[in-house]
Design a protein around this motif. Sequence first.
Motif, PDB file in Angstrom:
ATOM      1  N   LEU A 276       0.809  -1.244   0.000  1.00 19.35           N
ATOM      2  CA  LEU A 276       0.000   0.000   0.000  1.00 19.35           C
ATOM      3  C   LEU A 276       0.843   1.297   0.000  1.00 19.35           C
ATOM      4  O   LEU A 276       0.395   2.268  -0.569  1.00 19.35           O
ATOM      5  CB  LEU A 276      -0.935   0.007   1.220  1.00 19.35           C
ATOM      6  N   VAL A 277       1.901   1.629   0.548  1.00 20.02           N
ATOM      7  CA  VAL A 277       2.772   1.077   1.555  1.00 20.02           C
ATOM      8  C   VAL A 277       2.519   1.833   2.874  1.00 20.02           C
ATOM      9  O   VAL A 277       2.778   3.022   2.936  1.00 20.02           O
ATOM     10  CB  VAL A 277       4.253   1.323   1.183  1.00 20.02           C
ATOM     11  N   VAL A 278       1.987   1.135   3.904  1.00 18.72           N
ATOM     12  CA  VAL A 278       1.729   1.803   5.178  1.00 18.72           C
ATOM     13  C   VAL A 278       2.671   1.277   6.266  1.00 18.72           C
ATOM     14  O   VAL A 278       3.189   0.166   6.165  1.00 18.72           O
ATOM     15  CB  VAL A 278       0.261   1.607   5.648  1.00 18.72           C
ATOM     16  N   CYS A 279       2.857   2.121   7.273  1.00 13.21           N
ATOM     17  CA  CYS A 279       3.705   1.748   8.410  1.00 13.21           C
ATOM     18  C   CYS A 279       3.084   0.551   9.134  1.00 13.21           C
ATOM     19  O   CYS A 279       1.872   0.519   9.380  1.00 13.21           O
ATOM     20  CB  CYS A 279       3.786   2.951   9.346  1.00 13.21           C
ATOM     21  N   PHE A 280       3.904  -0.416   9.506  1.00 19.46           N
ATOM     22  CA  PHE A 280       3.367  -1.619  10.162  1.00 19.46           C
ATOM     23  C   PHE A 280       2.776  -1.324  11.542  1.00 19.46           C
ATOM     24  O   PHE A 280       2.050  -2.157  12.078  1.00 19.46           O
ATOM     25  CB  PHE A 280       4.450  -2.694  10.267  1.00 19.46           C
ATOM     26  N   PHE A 281       3.098  -0.165  12.106  1.00 20.04           N
ATOM     27  CA  PHE A 281       2.452   0.170  13.383  1.00 20.04           C
ATOM     28  C   PHE A 281       0.946   0.366  13.199  1.00 20.04           C
ATOM     29  O   PHE A 281       0.205   0.353  14.170  1.00 20.04           O
ATOM     30  CB  PHE A 281       3.053   1.439  13.990  1.00 20.04           C
ATOM     31  N   ALA A 282       0.529   0.593  11.942  1.00 17.70           N
ATOM     32  CA  ALA A 282      -0.900   0.801  11.681  1.00 17.70           C
ATOM     33  C   ALA A 282      -1.555  -0.486  11.198  1.00 17.70           C
ATOM     34  O   ALA A 282      -2.598  -0.453  10.564  1.00 17.70           O
ATOM     35  CB  ALA A 282      -1.070   1.909  10.649  1.00 17.70           C
ATOM     36  N   ARG A 283      -0.952  -1.639  11.502  1.00 14.63           N
ATOM     37  CA  ARG A 283      -1.478  -2.892  10.940  1.00 14.63           C
ATOM     38  C   ARG A 283      -2.905  -3.169  11.398  1.00 14.63           C
ATOM     39  O   ARG A 283      -3.718  -3.679  10.638  1.00 14.63           O
ATOM     40  CB  ARG A 283      -0.548  -4.060  11.256  1.00 14.63           C
ATOM     41  N   ALA A 284      -3.199  -2.825  12.663  1.00 20.47           N
ATOM     42  CA  ALA A 284      -4.563  -3.111  13.142  1.00 20.47           C
ATOM     43  C   ALA A 284      -5.579  -2.277  12.371  1.00 20.47           C
ATOM     44  O   ALA A 284      -6.723  -2.694  12.180  1.00 20.47           O
ATOM     45  CB  ALA A 284      -4.654  -2.814  14.635  1.00 20.47           C
ATOM     46  N   ILE A 285      -5.152  -1.121  11.904  1.00 19.60           N
ATOM     47  CA  ILE A 285      -6.083  -0.226  11.197  1.00 19.60           C
ATOM     48  C   ILE A 285      -6.262  -0.676   9.745  1.00 19.60           C
ATOM     49  O   ILE A 285      -7.381  -0.781   9.251  1.00 19.60           O
ATOM     50  CB  ILE A 285      -5.555   1.224  11.260  1.00 19.60           C
ATOM     51  N   TYR A 286      -5.160  -0.988   9.071  1.00 22.91           N
ATOM     52  CA  TYR A 286      -5.269  -1.309   7.645  1.00 22.91           C
ATOM     53  C   TYR A 286      -5.532  -2.798   7.394  1.00 22.91           C
ATOM     54  O   TYR A 286      -5.942  -3.159   6.307  1.00 22.91           O
ATOM     55  CB  TYR A 286      -4.027  -0.828   6.896  1.00 22.91           C
ATOM     56  N   LEU A 287      -5.281  -3.642   8.385  1.00 20.38           N
ATOM     57  CA  LEU A 287      -5.687  -5.039   8.195  1.00 20.38           C
ATOM     58  C   LEU A 287      -7.111  -5.267   8.703  1.00 20.38           C
ATOM     59  O   LEU A 287      -7.619  -6.383   8.696  1.00 20.38           O
ATOM     60  CB  LEU A 287      -4.697  -6.010   8.832  1.00 20.38           C
TER      61      LEU A 287
END
Length: 585
Positions: free
Chosen positions: A491-502
């Motif tokens: 996407l490319v998003v920061c993995f700290f936002a995984r709960a939001i984008y997953l």
Amino acid sequence: MFEDKFTRVLYIDLSKKSFAIKSRPDLFEKWLGGSGVGIQLLKEECPKDTDPFSPENTIIFAVGPITSLYPLASKTVAMFKSPLTGNLGESHAGGRSAVSIMMAGYGAIVIKGKSDIPIYLSIFDNEVRFHDARAIWGIKDAITVGKIIRQRETFSGQRSIMRIGRAGENLVSFASLNTETYRHFGRLGLGAVFGSKNLKALVIAGKRTINLTDPKAYLRVYKNILDETTSSLMKKYHDLGTAVNVLPLHEIGGLPIENLNKISYEGAAELSGENLAQNYLGRRIACTGCPVACVHIAAFRDPHEEEKYFYKTSMIGYDYEPIYSLGTMLGIKDAKGFLKLMDRTEKLGLDAMSSGVALAWATEMLNKNIVTESETLVKFSFGDWEKYIEGLENIVLMPNDFYKALSRGTSYASEIYGGKDFALNFGKNEMPGYHTGAATHLGWFLGARHSHLDNAGYSMDQSLKGDYPEPEKLVDNLIEEEANRQILSSLVVCFFARAIYLNFDNTINCLKTVGIDLTKEELKELGMEIYRQKMSYKTQEGWLPSHLDLPKRIFETPAPFGKISEDYMKKAIDHFRDRLEKDFR
Ligand code: SF4
């Protein structure tokens, strides 16, 4: 469908000092961006069995379809052949890099060849310039290089400056590429690949605008995501940064100390996020477009050698991983010593994680009399940070055969000097800072990048609390997590936002606003296919995991929920090999 400019790929040939811009909707429509596009470009451009230091090695930078549009969509993926592992090199960084690439009008940049003299590149919209960098090659401090380029390249618009330090120039296999001042493409040696191409730096800027077909829908989706990113979910990263993890990991016995000989020591409180914030925090900064601002910068006062009441103040970034590698892994017990090591690592342009693990291994080699001081040149002793500063310099300057080997990583050095059982690398990449159980070690070993962020086994360990499923099931869970993460890194998003984008609804809604319609099932299948593409590249380049490559130390030192079983790990790795042969070739 995709905006035209996002599907543009900038191809740069350093040997010919030429460039071309091509539109590649075929790539972006199928693979989104980031990791998905990056691995395809690597396969297209970098021939099988390429020597990582040859001109044929290819560096890809790729951003994603929502870069610069949504909170935490602020990372760039770099792909290359790694000189550390001899296999897939993939490293992610934030700072201003992603937004600058997007604003310059590109979805990806491909760099090949080798310049005859040191150069740096400036990219501004459709213009690429090749500048003589002989005057800045060899400058001691990578931070100074950034300052010089900032003064020379006065573009307007979003600008990012990526550069190597002396470690990259000298081809240390784990040299980093520093971007802005406190962010890095740290892992797997991208800095050395830059050095091998005589490429000192890359500065990129642009001023394009992104046209949205439905701005009202965009604002609605943006606000939802913003509300989630500023909720309590992310607060801990803002308050103490990733350093918040030091004390909880120490408490459960998952913090590796002194080359993972120990999991408890009296230095943890001193190196904790709480202590660093209370006594050193100077400011927080954020990657462009991120409201979290997890990047913590210490203001460190060093007294002047001769003048009383005079101080030199350095601003030094810190995170959990370097606290572990340059702090606890080296038995450092005072924050001042850790910050000094961190500062030197930044200036030399070294990956903090591999550097700390390499020095920890060297210390144990010396303690066990497997090597002598005539090889290490320094009397390393856990806790003695001044000696480790000399060690960092020696890794970069390589004054003898021992350091020539160590600068190629602990896997290579232990092949020559011994000490393989406690050379803490996984797939030849030095270990991250978690000794939480079987899942974390399996995750690094089997992950495409051999990184803790590939599949977050450390998090599985902490949820499972010792109640592990059959090894085959654990491997399948790690694979599923890693496949899902390919969506984030494309996407490319920061993995700290995984709960939001997953939470797939958020991602589906974001993609709709840029004209991409994908269902949850399609996204998951795409993630699995990108994972498959990476694994097929890895096997093509000769990687097949064997439990014999695991360092024995991980079985000796108890993890929080008991000792890790060798038999369990062997069964898990056998199952992974089967899946690799059957499903991912
Ligand atoms: S959470 Fe931290 S690393 Fe992630 S985008 Fe924000 S500032 Fe950058």
